[in-house]
Write a protein that holds these residues in place. Structure first.
Motif, short mmCIF file in Angstrom:
data_model
loop_
_atom_site.label_atom_id
_atom_site.label_comp_id
_atom_site.label_asym_id
_atom_site.label_seq_id
_atom_site.Cartn_x
_atom_site.Cartn_y
_atom_site.Cartn_z
N LEU A 1 0.84 -1.20 0.00
CA LEU A 1 0.00 0.00 0.00
C LEU A 1 0.87 1.25 0.00
CD1 LEU A 1 -2.51 -1.17 2.75
CD2 LEU A 1 -2.87 -1.20 0.28
N SER A 2 0.31 2.33 -0.47
CA SER A 2 1.08 3.57 -0.50
C SER A 2 1.19 4.15 0.92
CB SER A 2 0.43 4.59 -1.42
OG SER A 2 -0.87 4.90 -0.97
N PRO A 3 2.33 4.77 1.20
CA PRO A 3 2.53 5.34 2.54
C PRO A 3 1.72 6.62 2.73
CG PRO A 3 4.41 5.83 1.15
CD PRO A 3 3.50 4.94 0.35
N ILE A 4 1.52 6.97 3.97
CA ILE A 4 0.91 8.25 4.31
C ILE A 4 2.03 9.22 4.65
CG2 ILE A 4 -1.23 7.24 5.19
CD1 ILE A 4 0.00 7.92 8.04
N ARG A 5 1.74 10.48 4.61
CA ARG A 5 2.74 11.48 5.01
C ARG A 5 2.57 11.76 6.50
NH1 ARG A 5 1.59 16.35 1.74
NH2 ARG A 5 3.04 17.18 3.25
N PRO A 6 3.60 11.53 7.30
CA PRO A 6 3.48 11.79 8.74
C PRO A 6 3.01 13.22 9.03
CG PRO A 6 5.51 10.61 8.29
CD PRO A 6 4.91 10.97 6.96
#
Length: 75
Positions: free
Chosen positions: A61-66
């Motif tokens: 899955l694509s990462p989220i931006r912290p």
């Protein structure tokens, strides 16, 4: 921080598992998810986001931006 709860649930990870991965206690995850803590420490949110991203990457899955989680709190 419903977003953290949503992301955690999507991964099928328990609060205890996420807490272990992030190096925090379970009550920290619970308090952040329920909003019991008004403004969690940005460092804590980044640690949680890093663990969520690690698990997301493992699942393709694509990462989220912290920064998104931090901005949601500081918003």
């Amino acid at each position: 921080m419903r977003r953290i709860k949503q992301l955690r649930a999507e991964l099928g990870v328990t609060q205890a598992e996420l807490a272990h991965l992030a190096g925090v206690v379970v009550s920290t995850i619970s308090n952040v998810e329920t909003g019991f803590v008004d403004k969690p420490m940005p460092l804590t949110l980044r640690a949680i986001a890093t663990c969520i991203n690690r698990e997301r990457t493992k699942r393709g899955l694509s990462p989220i931006r912290p920064e998104e989680l931090v901005a949601e709190v500081e918003g």
